[in-house]
Design an enzyme around this catalytic site. Structure first.
Site, PDB file in Angstrom:
ATOM      1  CG  ASP A 110      59.707  12.374   0.246  1.00  0.00           C
ATOM      2  OD1 ASP A 110      59.531  11.485   1.111  1.00  0.00           O
ATOM      3  OD2 ASP A 110      60.701  13.130   0.262  1.00  0.00           O
ATOM      4  CG  ASP A 113      63.735   3.111   1.297  1.00  0.00           C
ATOM      5  OD1 ASP A 113      63.589   2.160   0.520  1.00  0.00           O
ATOM      6  OD2 ASP A 113      64.857   3.485   1.694  1.00  0.00           O
TER       7      ASP A 113
HETATM    8  P1  IMP Z   1      62.246   4.993   5.423  1.00  0.00           P
HETATM    9  O1  IMP Z   1      60.921   4.619   4.817  1.00  0.00           O
HETATM   10  O2  IMP Z   1      62.199   5.171   6.909  1.00  0.00           O
HETATM   11  O3  IMP Z   1      63.324   4.040   5.003  1.00  0.00           O
HETATM   12  O4  IMP Z   1      62.759   6.387   4.920  1.00  0.00           O
HETATM   13  C1  IMP Z   1      62.131   7.148   4.023  1.00  0.00           C
HETATM   14  C2  IMP Z   1      63.003   8.372   3.792  1.00  0.00           C
HETATM   15  O5  IMP Z   1      64.253   8.022   3.200  1.00  0.00           O
HETATM   16  C3  IMP Z   1      62.305   9.273   2.814  1.00  0.00           C
HETATM   17  O6  IMP Z   1      61.508  10.230   3.485  1.00  0.00           O
HETATM   18  C4  IMP Z   1      63.463   9.893   2.046  1.00  0.00           C
HETATM   19  O7  IMP Z   1      63.903  11.052   2.721  1.00  0.00           O
HETATM   20  C5  IMP Z   1      64.564   8.872   2.116  1.00  0.00           C
HETATM   21  N1  IMP Z   1      64.638   8.056   0.863  1.00  0.00           N
HETATM   22  C6  IMP Z   1      64.318   6.756   0.724  1.00  0.00           C
HETATM   23  N2  IMP Z   1      64.502   6.338  -0.533  1.00  0.00           N
HETATM   24  C7  IMP Z   1      64.940   7.416  -1.230  1.00  0.00           C
HETATM   25  C8  IMP Z   1      65.311   7.623  -2.618  1.00  0.00           C
HETATM   26  O8  IMP Z   1      65.265   6.738  -3.494  1.00  0.00           O
HETATM   27  N3  IMP Z   1      65.720   8.872  -2.934  1.00  0.00           N
HETATM   28  C9  IMP Z   1      65.789   9.896  -2.029  1.00  0.00           C
HETATM   29  N4  IMP Z   1      65.444   9.738  -0.735  1.00  0.00           N
HETATM   30  C10 IMP Z   1      65.035   8.511  -0.326  1.00  0.00           C
HETATM   31 MG    MG Z   2      61.657  12.385   3.694  1.00  0.00          MG
END
Ligand code: IMP
Ligand code: MG
Length: 188
Positions: A110, A113
């Protein structure tokens, strides 16, 4: 009475939400991504791997726009607290049910981040001998990136705001919105 209580309980028109990407915008971009993937994967029988739970909604719309033979699997991944996240360590809570050696893998996520989850997952899948591992992400919060993650198919770049809807949650809420919205006040 019935009308006012319906207004109060409407999640889709919750005043705490500011629509960022409408349902129409999401669906038309998804069709474009599906057409691109159809061209690139024709005759290759790719395995789409959805990351639970958030990516299910995107995966189910996306795969109905990909006109080639394919199959799907799901994985669930969790990260422990903030200290584990910063080290990039994540734990696989639900693994694949099939070997992926020699397969063309398309990971469907989805949102990217910090990139920590995906960089771990992509490396993990590559180590299992897949023929190729590519990433489809609906959203890219690029300003927050800590680990470089190549996004092969991207829906939208978004600003550094906490977003919900279309699978994305805040404490398990808002996944059912058909659009993506900025959550103005998470405490409300
Ligand atoms: P990262 O890229 O390892 O920091 O984490 C990504 C995960 O953090 C995604 O799969 C989402 O589950 C969660 N996440 C990051 N940003 C958001 C947001 O704005 N809304 C909801 N979930 C988020
Ligand atoms: Mg996720």
């Amino acid at each position: 009475m019935a009308t006012s209580s319906a207004q109060i309980t409407s999640e889709f028109s919750n005043p705490n939400l500011q629509v960022l990407l409408s349902e129409e915008k999401l669906q038309s971009r998804i069709k474009e991504l599906g057409a691109e993937i159809t061209r690139d994967y024709a005759g290759r029988n790719p395995l789409l791997i959805g990351v639970l739970k958030g990516a299910c909604f995107f995966l189910s719309d996306l795969l109905r726009t990909i006109d080639t033979r394919l199959s799907i699997e799901f994985m669930a991944i969790s990260s422990y607290g903030s200290s584990t996240r910063t080290s990039g360590e994540v734990r696989i809570m639900k693994d694949l049910d099939v070997p992926i050696e020699g397969r063309d893998i398309l990971v469907v996520e989805d949102i990217v981040d910090t990139g920590l989850t995906l960089s771990y997952l992509l490396a993990n899948l590559k180590s299992r001998g897949a023929a190729s591992v590519k990433l489809v992400a609906l959203l890219d919060k690029f300003e927050r990136r800590e680990k470089e993650v190549p996004i092969d198919y991207l829906g939208f770049q978004i600003p550094d705001e906490f977003v919900v809807g279309y699978g994305l949650d805040f404490a398990e809420r808002y996944r059912n919105l058909p659009f993506i919205a900025v959550l103005k006040n998470p405490e409300a």
